[in-house]
Design an enzyme around this catalytic site. Structure first.
Site, short mmCIF file in Angstrom:
data_model
loop_
_atom_site.label_atom_id
_atom_site.label_comp_id
_atom_site.label_asym_id
_atom_site.label_seq_id
_atom_site.Cartn_x
_atom_site.Cartn_y
_atom_site.Cartn_z
N GLU A 271 44.61 14.29 -0.52
CA GLU A 271 44.32 15.72 -0.60
C GLU A 271 43.29 15.99 0.50
O GLU A 271 42.15 15.56 0.39
CB GLU A 271 43.79 16.06 -2.00
N CYS A 305 38.18 22.84 0.23
CA CYS A 305 39.29 22.52 1.13
C CYS A 305 40.26 23.69 1.25
O CYS A 305 40.87 23.89 2.29
CB CYS A 305 40.01 21.27 0.65
N GLU A 402 38.93 22.96 10.83
CA GLU A 402 38.25 23.21 9.56
C GLU A 402 36.73 23.19 9.76
O GLU A 402 36.18 22.20 10.23
CB GLU A 402 38.65 22.13 8.55
P1 NAI Z 1 35.01 12.10 4.70
O1 NAI Z 1 36.48 12.26 4.68
O2 NAI Z 1 34.39 11.17 5.69
O3 NAI Z 1 34.48 11.62 3.24
C1 NAI Z 1 35.20 11.75 2.04
C2 NAI Z 1 35.14 10.44 1.27
O4 NAI Z 1 35.77 9.42 2.06
C3 NAI Z 1 33.73 9.92 0.98
O5 NAI Z 1 33.72 9.28 -0.28
C4 NAI Z 1 33.52 8.88 2.07
O6 NAI Z 1 32.59 7.90 1.74
C5 NAI Z 1 34.90 8.30 2.21
N1 NAI Z 1 35.20 7.66 3.49
C6 NAI Z 1 34.70 7.95 4.72
N2 NAI Z 1 35.21 7.12 5.64
C7 NAI Z 1 36.05 6.28 4.99
C8 NAI Z 1 36.88 5.20 5.41
N3 NAI Z 1 36.93 4.81 6.69
N4 NAI Z 1 37.62 4.55 4.48
C9 NAI Z 1 37.58 4.94 3.18
N5 NAI Z 1 36.80 5.94 2.74
C10 NAI Z 1 36.05 6.62 3.63
O7 NAI Z 1 34.37 13.53 4.84
P2 NAI Z 1 32.91 13.92 5.39
O8 NAI Z 1 32.57 13.08 6.58
O9 NAI Z 1 31.97 13.87 4.26
O10 NAI Z 1 33.14 15.42 5.83
C11 NAI Z 1 33.75 15.70 7.08
C12 NAI Z 1 34.70 16.84 6.95
O11 NAI Z 1 35.79 16.47 6.10
C13 NAI Z 1 34.18 18.09 6.31
O12 NAI Z 1 33.44 18.87 7.20
C14 NAI Z 1 35.45 18.75 5.87
O13 NAI Z 1 36.05 19.40 6.96
C15 NAI Z 1 36.31 17.61 5.45
N6 NAI Z 1 36.26 17.39 3.99
C16 NAI Z 1 37.31 17.82 3.22
C17 NAI Z 1 37.24 17.71 1.86
C18 NAI Z 1 38.35 18.19 0.98
O14 NAI Z 1 38.10 18.57 -0.16
N7 NAI Z 1 39.60 18.13 1.41
C19 NAI Z 1 36.07 17.17 1.17
C20 NAI Z 1 35.06 16.67 2.07
C21 NAI Z 1 35.17 16.81 3.42
#
Ligand code: NAI
Ligand code: MG
Length: 498
Positions: A271, A305, A402
């Site tokens: 998602e 999101c 985004e």
């Molecule tokens: P992210 O995608 O890096 O983090 C989300 C989760 O993934 C966290 O638990 C993080 O620890 C984990 N994660 C990060 N790198 C990973 C890897 N290589 N392997 C496995 N797990 C990993 O998101 P971040 O850096 O916090 O935010 C960046 C952007 O992502 C935001 O500005 C937004 O645009 C988007 N985002 C979208 C979300 C949604 O609900 N679809 C939620 C959070 C962020």
């Protein structure tokens, strides 16, 4: 803009305390002995020190989840017993609503009142809804036609079985609710889980871990391992004994998860991000549409999101809508989430603050213009003004990428075909909004828009019964509803020659 003083607020939360990992029903430190700080994003103050899970802890948690799947009392429970345990989780979430809303507000920054009205009851409701599915999972009977075995008779049926040990990686924008969205269907289908909360917001998932045990979820069935994405998250996505990985977060990391999962071809559901169009037609109830456009972007600091970040307004109402949404933006009370007056909190982290303010700069350099907000608010805390942008062009980064903050870009349109093309001109396809009083126009456009959710004359309606997820690069599979169960089930065909 004046922000409410992020002063000392009365809480039951004990600042500066420590939290451990939940593995095999036991609370323990990380194998490395390391821990990290989680902060109050409104003040930068340390809330707690949290054990920092990494590859070794993930491995222990996966082993515990495997044992709980193969041997434990969990797999021997009747569906009814399992359903009642899950139902009790929902009850306990509601019994601790105030405490959980406060944790959510402290760790994420969102207003406590919002967490109390939305995050917590939605989380409870998801468990209650999924509890009902535990007793309703069923296969079917089939009559096979087998041309090369003339005259043969068969009795054939399908079984629905849990996919197995599930890894779940969740983000920081709705920490408790995302845990519920993930855990509810995994538990209803009889899977066991290793959950990795976001490093920015681990507290409510850890508290939920205590409530799961209290509800009677056996040790090892749900393991909660906070840690960083690049270490703990990556180890979970790559682990050879994890059968399925479910992820919510950025599209960028979603692609890394797919690659990591390829080693053992674990099942993947994603998602991811969005850049959702919210569309106001000439025949809309304009006042309702203005309120819906503002709520569609400013709810939860825009860290949603499915936020309606591209606002398409029929040219007849463009000025009125821009004025209305701008007035709404300027009226929002920004402050500490525990202040009862607060309507919008800070962004979750320095990283997210840098990202959102970076996009404000990019928008300006591309030639768009903020007619409300447009700047950061002086610290402490990661506060950004609710912002309305005009003059952006379809190829601008502020329209294509985004932002994940309280920033909306308004664009006029006149022709419905051109509008539909623009609405679909995105790598994303998570959600959309349509505001019109013409019923057939609404349904026709709902069909044309390539998005997992289309709202008509409303926005941001989340419910446990409704599937939620994305077309295109917004993801794979659906959360919630009956649909999510298929993410956690294998289908087995059994054929008996008679
Ligand atoms: P992210 O995608 O890096 O983090 C989300 C989760 O993934 C966290 O638990 C993080 O620890 C984990 N994660 C990060 N790198 C990973 C890897 N290589 N392997 C496995 N797990 C990993 O998101 P971040 O850096 O916090 O935010 C960046 C952007 O992502 C935001 O500005 C937004 O645009 C988007 N985002 C979208 C979300 C949604 O609900 N679809 C939620 C959070 C962020
Ligand atoms: Mg990241």
């Amino acid at each position: 803009m004046a922000i409410a003083v992020p002063g000392p607020h009365q809480t039951s939360f004990e600042r500066g305390s420590s939290r451990q990992l939940l593995i095999d029903g036991q609370w323990r430190d990380a194998a490395s002995g390391k821990s990290f700080e989680t902060l109050d994003p409104a003040t930068g103050e340390v809330l707690a020190r949290v054990a920092e899970g990494a590859a070794q802890d993930i491995d222990l948690a996966v082993q515990a989840a495997r044992r709980a799947l193969e041997d434990g009392p969990w797999s021997r429970m009747t569906p009814s017993e399992r359903g009642r345990v899950i139902h009790r989780v929902g009850d306990l979430v509601m019994e601790h609503a105030d405490e959980l809303a406060e944790l959510e507000s402290l760790d994420n920054g969102k207003p406590k009142a919002v967490a109390l009205a939305a995050d917590v009851p939605l989380a409870a409701d998801l468990f209650w809804y999924m509890a009902g599915w535990a007793t309703k999972l069923k296969g079917g009977t089939v009559t096979p036609s087998v041309p090369y075995l003339p005259g043969a008779e068969f009795h054939a049926y399908t079984l629905k079985e849990p996919v197995g040990v599930v890894g779940q990686v969740i983000p920081w924008n709705f920490p408790l609710l995302m845990a519920a969205w993930k855990l509810g269907p995994a538990l209803a289908t009889g899977c066991t889980v290793v959950l990795k909360p976001a490093e920015q917001t681990p507290l409510s998932a850890l508290r939920l871990g205590e409530l799961l045990l209290e509800a009677g979820v056996p040790g090892g069935v749900v393991n909660v391992v906070p840690g960083f994405g690049e270490t703990a998250g990556a180890a979970l996505a790559a682990h050879p004994d994890v059968d399925k990985i479910a992820f919510t977060g950025s599209t960028e990391v979603g692609k890394l998860i797919v690659n990591a999962a390829s080693g053992n071809l674990k099942r993947v559901s994603l998602e991811l991000g969005g850049k959702s169009p919210n569309i106001i037609f000439e025949d809309a109830d304009v006042e309702a549409a203005i309120a819906g456009a503002a709520q569609g972007i400013f709810f939860n600091q825009g860290e949603v999101c499915s936020a309606g970040s591209r606002l398409y307004v029929h040219q007849e109402h463009f000025d009125q809508v821009v004025e209305g949404v701008s007035a709404a933006a300027k009226a929002i009370k920004v402050g500490h989430g525990l202040d009862p007056e607060t309507e919008m909190g800070p962004l979750v982290s320095q990283e997210q603050f840098d990202r959102v303010t970076g996009y404000l700069g990019i928008g300006e350099s591309e030639g768009s213009r903020a007619v409300a907000g447009g700047r950061a608010i002086d610290g402490p805390g990661y506060f950004v003004e609710p912002t309305v942008i005009v003059d952006a062009q379809p190829d601008h980064r502020i329209i294509r990428e985004e932002v994940f903050g309280p920033v909306i870009a308004a664009m006029p349109f006149s022709d419905v075909d051109d509008l539909a093309r623009q609405a679909n001109d995105s790598h994303y396809g998570l959600a959309a909004g349509v505001w019109t009083s013409d019923v057939s126009k609404a349904h026709k456009l709902a069909k044309r828009i390539k998005a997992g959710t289309v709202h008509v004359n409303t926005y941001h309606v989340f419910s446990a019964e409704l599937p939620f997820g994305g077309y295109k690069q917004s993801g794979w599979g659906r959360e919630m509803g009956e649909e999510v169960l298929s993410n956690y089930l294998e289908t087995k065909s059994v054929i008996v020659g008679l």
